[in-house]
Enzyme design. Structure first.
Site, PDB file in Angstrom:
ATOM      1  N   GLY A  17      54.065  32.315  78.931  1.00  0.00           N
ATOM      2  CA  GLY A  17      53.881  30.780  79.211  1.00  0.00           C
ATOM      3  C   GLY A  17      54.660  29.825  79.626  1.00  0.00           C
ATOM      4  N   GLY A  19      54.525  26.584  79.747  1.00  0.00           N
ATOM      5  CA  GLY A  19      53.954  24.957  79.264  1.00  0.00           C
ATOM      6  C   GLY A  19      55.240  24.522  78.647  1.00  0.00           C
ATOM      7  N   PHE A  20      55.137  23.337  77.824  1.00  0.00           N
ATOM      8  CA  PHE A  20      56.035  22.762  77.133  1.00  0.00           C
ATOM      9  C   PHE A  20      56.872  23.861  76.260  1.00  0.00           C
ATOM     10  CE2 PHE A  20      53.337  19.204  78.207  1.00  0.00           C
ATOM     11  CZ  PHE A  20      54.180  18.372  78.733  1.00  0.00           C
ATOM     12  N   GLU A 176      40.983   8.077  77.041  1.00  0.00           N
ATOM     13  CA  GLU A 176      41.577   7.764  78.389  1.00  0.00           C
ATOM     14  C   GLU A 176      40.966   8.208  79.572  1.00  0.00           C
ATOM     15  OE1 GLU A 176      44.625  11.066  78.181  1.00  0.00           O
ATOM     16  OE2 GLU A 176      45.980   9.663  77.430  1.00  0.00           O
ATOM     17  N   ASP A 305      50.678  25.207  71.475  1.00  0.00           N
ATOM     18  CA  ASP A 305      49.234  25.158  71.125  1.00  0.00           C
ATOM     19  C   ASP A 305      48.459  26.221  70.548  1.00  0.00           C
ATOM     20  OD1 ASP A 305      49.457  22.336  71.664  1.00  0.00           O
ATOM     21  OD2 ASP A 305      48.019  22.453  73.402  1.00  0.00           O
ATOM     22  N   ALA A 320      52.186  17.573  72.812  1.00  0.00           N
ATOM     23  CA  ALA A 320      53.314  18.056  73.761  1.00  0.00           C
ATOM     24  C   ALA A 320      54.845  18.202  72.775  1.00  0.00           C
ATOM     25  CB  ALA A 320      53.574  17.062  74.943  1.00  0.00           C
TER      26      ALA A 320
END
Ligand SMILES: Cc1cc2nc3c(=O)[nH]c(=O)nc-3n(C[C@H](O)[C@H](O)[C@H](O)COP(=O)(O)OP(=O)(O)OC[C@H]3O[C@@H](n4cnc5c(N)ncnc54)[C@H](O)[C@@H]3O)c2cc1C
Length: 466
Positions: A17, A19-20, A176, A305, A320
Site C-alpha cells: 500500500g 498511501g500515507f 465538504e 486506516d 492522514a
C-alpha cells in the site's frame, strides 16, 4: 517474483500500500541497510483529502496524485511494484499477488479502507462513495450530467428531481461535498443554463447522528451547520437512511426524490485485512499490538486506516496524520528488530482537525484553538497545500485555487465516461419510458415541496409518506 533479488542478503521489507502510511514507512527506511519493495495496485499515491475537489471539478486528478515511482526515485533501496495483493500467508512469509508471489522478511500492511454500505451493497450503484479517482470522476459525471438533464427536461417536477442532490453522511467528507455542491449551483453554473436557474438547486445533507461532524466539539458542529445553511444546504440529522434507489432516498415513512445521491456515511477496512486471520473490530480493522505488530508474529506490522490502534489516549482516528505517524513508527520498529533491539509502543500526536465547508468557510479544532470561517479555511488551505506531494503539484494547485477563488470557476467541468443518452429527458416532454412515468408520479410527491419546506424525516412537518 520472489527470486528477483535472491543474491541480496539485506533484510527484505515489503510495504503493501502506497498511501500515507506506506509512503511514510518507505521514507523512514531511507539509507537503512534494508531492501524495500513497495507494492500497490495503483501506480500513484493519491492525496485523498482533496478528492472532493476532483469530484466537484475544482481540480484535475493529476493535481492530487503523483506516481509512486517518481516520489521514491531518489531512494535507492526501494523498488516499486504494480500488483494487486490477493492473500497474505504469514506462515510462509509471503504475499500472494494476482500475478505471482512475493516473499518478505518483514511486511507492513497499509492498504487503507473503503466505503461501507452497512451490508446494503446494492446501494453502491445508486449512491457512489468517494475513495478513488474513479469514484471522483464518476461523481463529477453524475453531478454535471444532472444539470444537463435538467436543461433538457421540460417538466418542472421532473426537473426538480434532477436538481436535487443528496449527500448521505455528515462527516468531514459529506460536509465538504455538500458545501461544494451548493457552491456549484449558486456560483459556478449560475449563468450557464437557459431553461432553469441553477441557484434553485436543492442540496440535502442527511446524518444519522444528532449532529454533523461528530468528531468535532459541539460548538463547531453548530457553526458548521450555520455555515452550510448560509450557502443553501439543508441539514437533516438523527435520520438513518433505510432505502436508496436511483430516484430517491427514504427513511421510515419519509422519502425524498433525487437523481444524484452521494454516499459519505461509512468506511470499512480493505478486504485483504481479513486474510491475516487475526481479530478485527466492527469495521474490519486489524487489532494490532501497541507496537503495531500482529499477535503471534513479529514480522508483520499494520498501519494506517486498515489498523485498529488503541493507545492510552483511546482509539487512533482514521486520518492522514495518524496514518503517516503509524507508517513511520512501524518502519522504525522493524529497524529496531533488524538491529536486535526491542520494539516500542506507538503514540499518536494529535495535531487537531479541520473540516472545510466551502469558499472561505471551515471549522478548526486545534487543541486549545478553536475557530471557524475564513481563518479556519485559510489554515485548511495552507495545510493541504503543504502536504500535497511534490513541489510542482503544490504550486500549480495553489495557483489554480487562487484563480477559482477569484472567479468562482471550476475548470475541470468535463463530463467524461459513457452516458446512457437514451435515459436523458426528452426535450419534447414525450417520455416513452413507462417506468419513468410510474416513478415520476411517486417521486413528485416529495419534490413538490418548496425548498423552504423541510421534508421532516420523522413526519413532523411537511412529511410525505409513500
Ligand atoms: C474523500 C476523503 C477525504 C478525506 N479527508 C481527509 C482530511 O481532510 N484530513 C485527513 O487527515 N484525512 C482525510 N481522509 C482520510 C485519509 O485520507 C486516510 O486516513 C488516509 O488516506 C489513510 O492512509 P492509508 O495509507 O492507511 O490508506 P490509503 O491512503 O487509502 O492507501 C492505501 C493504499 O493501498 C493500496 N491497496 C489497497 N489494497 C491493495 C491490494 N490488495 N493490493 C495492492 N494495493 C492495495 C491502495 O491502492 C492505496 O494506494 C479522507 C479520506 C477520504 C476518502
Amino acid at each position: 517474483m520472489s527470486n528477483l533479488s535472491a543474491q541480496d542478503s539485506r533484510p527484505h521489507i515489503v510495504i503493501l500500500g502506497g498511501g500515507f502510511a506506506g509512503l511514510y514507512a518507505a521514507r523512514t527506511f531511507n539509507r537503512e541497510p534494508v531492501r524495500v519493495t513497495m507494492v500497490d495496485r495503483e501506480n500513484y499515491h493519491l492525496f485523498q483529502p482533496l478528492l472532493y475537489q476532483v469530484a466537484t471539478a475544482g481540480l484535475n486528478p493529476s493535481d492530487i496524485a503523483r506516481p509512486l515511482r517518481s516520489i521514491l526515485r531518489r531512494q535507492k533501496n526501494v523498488s516499486v511494484l504494480l500488483a494487486d495483493a490477493r492473500d497474505i500467508r504469514t506462515e510462509d512469509n509471503c504475499l500472494i499477488l494476482a500475478n505471482g508471489k512475493l516473499s518478505y522478511d518483514y511486511l507492513i500492511v497499509a492498504t487503507g479502507a473503503t466505503h461501507s454500505y452497512f451490508g446494503k451493497t446494492e446501494w453502491a450503484a445508486n449512491a457512489p462513495g468517494l475513495k478513488t479517482i474513479e469514484d471522483a470522476l464518476e461523481i463529477r459525471r453524475r453531478i454535471y450530467l444532472a444539470y444537463e438533464a435538467a436543461e433538457l427536461e421540460p417538466d418542472p417536477g421532473r426537473r426538480k428531481e434532477w436538481l436535487t442532490f443528496i449527500v448521505v453522511g455528515g462527516g468531514p467528507t459529506g460536509v465538504e461535498l455538500a458545501g461544494a455542491l451548493a457552491e456549484i449551483g449558486r456560483h459556478t453554473l449560475a449563468h450557464d443554463f437557459n431553461n432553469f436557474d441553477p441557484k434553485q438547486i436543492r442540496v440535502v445533507l442527511i446524518e444519522g447522528n444528532d449532529r454533523v461532524l461528530t468528531t468535532f466539539p459541539e460548538d463547531l458542529s453548530s457553526k458548521a451547520v450555520r455555515q452550510l445553511e448560509s450557502i443553501g444546504v439543508e441539514v437533516i440529522t438523527s435520520t438513518c437512511v433505510d432505502f436508496i434507489d436511483d430516484r430517491c432516498v427514504a427513511s421510515g415513512d419519509w422519502k425524498l426524490a433525487a437523481r444524484t445521491i452521494l454516499w459519505a456515511a461509512g468506511v470499512t477496512a480493505s478486504r485483504i485485512a481479513s486474510c491475516l486471520n487475526v481479530p478485527c473490530d466492527r469495521s474490519g480493522r486489524v487489532a494490532v499490538l501497541p507496537d503495531l505488530s500482529l499477535p503471534d508474529t513479529s514480522s508483520v506490522f499494520v498501519a494506517g486506516d486498515v489498523a485498529c490502534i488503541i493507545t492510552e489516549d483511546g482509539q487512533v482516528p482514521g486520518v492522514a496524520p495518524a496514518a503517516m505517524q503509524a507508517g513511520a513508527h512501524a518502519a522504525q520498529n522493524i529497524m529496531r528488530l533488524v538491529r536486535g533491539d526491542q520494539t516500542i509502543p506507538f503514540q499518536y500526536r494529535d495535531k487537531g482537525s479541520i473540516a472545510t465547508i466551502g469558499r472561505a468557510a471551515a471549522v478548526a479544532d486545534l487543541g486549545r484553538f478553536r475557530f471557524s470561517g475564513f481563518p479556519a479555511w485559510a489554515t485548511w488551505l495552507a495545510i493541504h497545500i503543504f502536504y500535497l506531494i511534490g513541489f510542482k503539484n503544490r504550486l500549480w494547485v495553489l495557483l489554480g485555487w487562487a484563480w477559482s477563488y477569484l472567479t468562482y470557476q471550476r475548470g475541470a467541468r468535463l463530463i467524461t465516461g459513457r452516458h446512457d443518452y437514451e435515459k436523458l429527458p426528452d426535450p419534447s416532454g414525450e417520455s416513452n419510458d413507462p417506468v419513468e412515468r410510474e416513478l415520476h408520479g411517486e417521486a413528485v410527491i416529495s419534490t413538490n415541496l418548496s425548498s423552504g419546506d423541510t421534508d421532516s424525516p420523522r413526519g413532523e412537518k411537511g412529511s410525505e409518506s409513500t
